[in-house]
Design an enzyme around this catalytic site. Structure first.
Site, PDB file in Angstrom:
ATOM      1  NE  ARG A 237      -4.088   1.995   1.975  1.00 10.79           N
ATOM      2  CZ  ARG A 237      -5.301   1.995   2.494  1.00 10.79           C
ATOM      3  NH1 ARG A 237      -5.751   0.955   3.161  1.00 10.79           N
ATOM      4  NH2 ARG A 237      -6.102   3.040   2.341  1.00 10.79           N
ATOM      5  CG  ASN A 241       1.951   6.872   0.879  1.00 10.98           C
ATOM      6  OD1 ASN A 241       0.842   7.405   0.907  1.00 10.98           O
ATOM      7  ND2 ASN A 241       2.321   5.948   1.736  1.00 10.98           N
TER       8      ASN A 241
HETATM    9  N1  GLY Z   1      -4.411   7.611   0.056  1.00 12.77           N
HETATM   10  C1  GLY Z   1      -3.484   6.556   0.154  1.00 12.77           C
HETATM   11  C2  GLY Z   1      -4.055   5.324   0.745  1.00 12.77           C
HETATM   12  O1  GLY Z   1      -5.254   5.189   0.826  1.00 12.77           O
HETATM   13  O2  GLY Z   1      -3.318   4.482   1.184  1.00 12.77           O
END
Ligand code: GLY
Length: 357
Positions: A237, A241
């Protein structure tokens, strides 16, 4: 109509992209739900409340207004909303519908995550940025005086309902700010999306429905895939970024007032591709291609007077900086990125200086 499944240890749900879905929101509220709390802002409600309310006539519901704005995204607002929910008869069977831009999605989701120790939330995002990023993935929270999003929870929604029709009333600047997050998705995971953003800028800026819908759908597909693989940002994830490390520094340095979040990300992406190029990770051609695609949707507000040294100093204070190590998400090619740390500060400074030119 495209619908993508997000599957995390916490929750399995879908994010649906569908024109006109706003008037079908009540259909997605479980029959077992008690009182429905629609958390929204006055401007969104004035524009689209009628559509959302259609169909809710026989369901107990309450509309709660959040004043909006980054400065109001604070714990005090959460307490006010929770008190209003209690006063209106909220209980453990209640459900929140967070209906608005990214800030409303964050605050509404956070209220839902802690009200009676947690009730469901349906995310109904109304800005491009919220549709392609904020509303999917369960990040919720508020700001502290010392920084953005420092208090929050992962609270995956019951579902996410995305209606591209509502973008028609979005101010042009906000629309473009959302587009930078779309470009981000292309660079990190989809050369197809990146090419669409490079080649179809005219149609995208003209809000041509078919192309807008496919760019939103591709972002949601990517987000669903990434969040399903790594809900809590321990690994994959982090690629979301890309552009955010330096982007956050720019937002903080300018007091969160000069740049919209997406605009700061645009600047951060420029700095990141310069850095990737300096590190010989990304070819000069691809570096140029990202810079040019970002420029197609600009300009972002003036960067005059902003010091590269000050931005680099701020990187240490970013929430994503772990044990003093700044992490950068850098492209190896369009459609693929890698998380890099321990980068020589002189190179970072040089990349930031290039992005400021
Ligand atoms: N906005 C980045 C995330 O949701 O991880």
């Amino acid at each position: 109509m495209p619908s993508y499944v997000v599957e995390t240890p916490q929750q399995r749900y879908f994010a649906k992209v569908e024109r006109g879905i706003l008037s079908r929101v009540p259909y997605y509220v479980p029959d077992s739900a008690g009182r429905i709390f629609i958390i929204t802002t006055r401007d969104v409600w004035d524009l689209y409340g009628g559509r959302l309310r259609r169909g809710l006539t026989d369901r107990a519901h309450e509309v709660l207004f959040f004043p909006g704005g980054e400065q109001n995204k604070r714990l005090a607002a959460v307490e006010t909303l929770a008190e209003e929910m209690i006063a209106a008869g909220g209980d453990r069977s209640s459900i929140v519908v967070a209906f608005g831009g990214g800030i409303v999605n964050d605050v509404g989701g956070f209220v839902a995550s802690i009200f009676m120790r947690g009730i469901p939330v349906i995310q109904v995002p109304t800005t491009l940025l919220a549709q392609v990023d904020a509303a999917v993935g369960g990040k919720t929270g508020v700001n502290l005086a010392s920084g953005k999003n420092l208090v929050g929870r992962f609270h995956q929604p019951h579902c996410v309902l995305i209606d591209p029709d509502v973008l028609a009333s979005l101010p042009e600047r906000e629309y473009r700010a959302g587009i930078y997050e779309v470009i981000k998705c292309g660079v990190i995971r989809s050369s197809w999306l990146f090419n669409l953003m490079s080649e179809e800028a005219k149609s995208i800026l003209a809000h041509e429905p078919r192309v807008v819908e496919s760019m939103i759908a591709e972002c949601v597909r990517i987000k669903a895939e990434v969040v399903s693989a790594d809900e809590k940002e321990g690994d994959l994830r982090r690629i979301l970024n890309f552009g955010h490390t330096v982007g956050h520094a720019l937002e903080a340095e300018t007091g969160y007032t000069q740049f919209l979040h997406g605009e700061a990300v645009a600047f951060g992406m420029n700095a990141a591709v310069h850095l990737a190029n300096l590190l010989d990770m990304l070819s000069p051609d691809e570096c140029l291609s990202v810079l040019e695609t970002v420029r197609l949707y600009g300009p972002i507000p003036s960067l005059r007077g902003i010091s590269a040294d000050a931005l680099v100093a701020r990187l240490q204070q970013d929430k994503k900086t772990v044990k003093g190590r700044v992490h950068f998400v850098l492209p190896e090619k369009i459609g693929r990125v890698r998380v890099v740390s321990g980068v020589d500060e002189e190179l970072v400074l040089s990349a930031v200086q290039s992005a400021l030119k």
